[in-house]
Scaffold this motif. Structure first.
Motif: not given
Length: 180
Positions: A35-40, A159-162
């Motif tokens: 979750r730290e680097w992947l928004n899916w 990129e928008n990560i959370y």
């Protein structure tokens, strides 16, 4: 079906429905880490959610616009890698990858990214291969740096990560540079 042997312990294989449980387990077991680097990650709540990714992957492969493979290390699925985008008009391939947390430190992603770079130039006839990584993702950035890619620039707020916008550093290597 795409299969690409890297060494005696490591190969890539086109993802398919039979990989659903293994890929879901990797995602679920490594949820906080990924979750730290992947928004899916938060969109994968149950095994069936993984099927959406597999169906997208098969469609992009059929359309020749991408290739998503499972990384198999010592007969176990340990991550995903491939080409997020294949741009045949400009002859550019964009590599993406993620690895289960427990498999770090074995040189897996460096070997995989090197093999994907070779494959892009030798089989797909690309002129350039790119890898993009969040500017603060030091481990991911180390891969193209280790392989001799050139840092080409930074895309701000890529990129928008959370709820947090991260910059992407773009790395590239040209066919003639890789062959040297």
């Amino acid at each position: 079906m795409f299969t690409y042997n890297i060494d005696e312990d490591l190969y890539l294989r086109l993802i398919d429905e039979g990989d659903r449980d293994a890929v879901y387990k990797l995602t679920d077991d490594g949820r906080d880490y990924l979750r730290e680097w992947l928004n899916w990650v938060d969109g994968i709540k149950k095994r069936e959610d993984t099927m959406g990714f597999i169906e997208m992957a098969k469609k992009s492969y059929a359309e020749n616009s991408g290739l998503h493979a499972v990384i198999v290390f010592r007969d176990e699925v340990v991550g995903i890698a491939g080409y997020n985008k294949l741009d045949y008009s400009n002859h550019i391939a964009n590599i993406g990858y993620w690895l289960g947390e427990g498999y770090q430190g074995n040189g897996i992603i460096s070997k995989v990214a090197s093999a994907l770079t070779d494959y892009a130039f030798n089989y797909l006839k690309m002129n350039k291969v790119e890898i993009r990584a969040a500017s603060e993702n030091i481990k991911s950035r180390a891969v193209p740096e280790r392989l001799g890619y050139t840092e080409e620039g930074t895309i701000r707020a890529a990129e928008n990560i959370y709820g947090v916008y991260v910059d992407h550093v773009v790395y590239g290597v040209l066919k003639e540079e890789w062959q040297k």
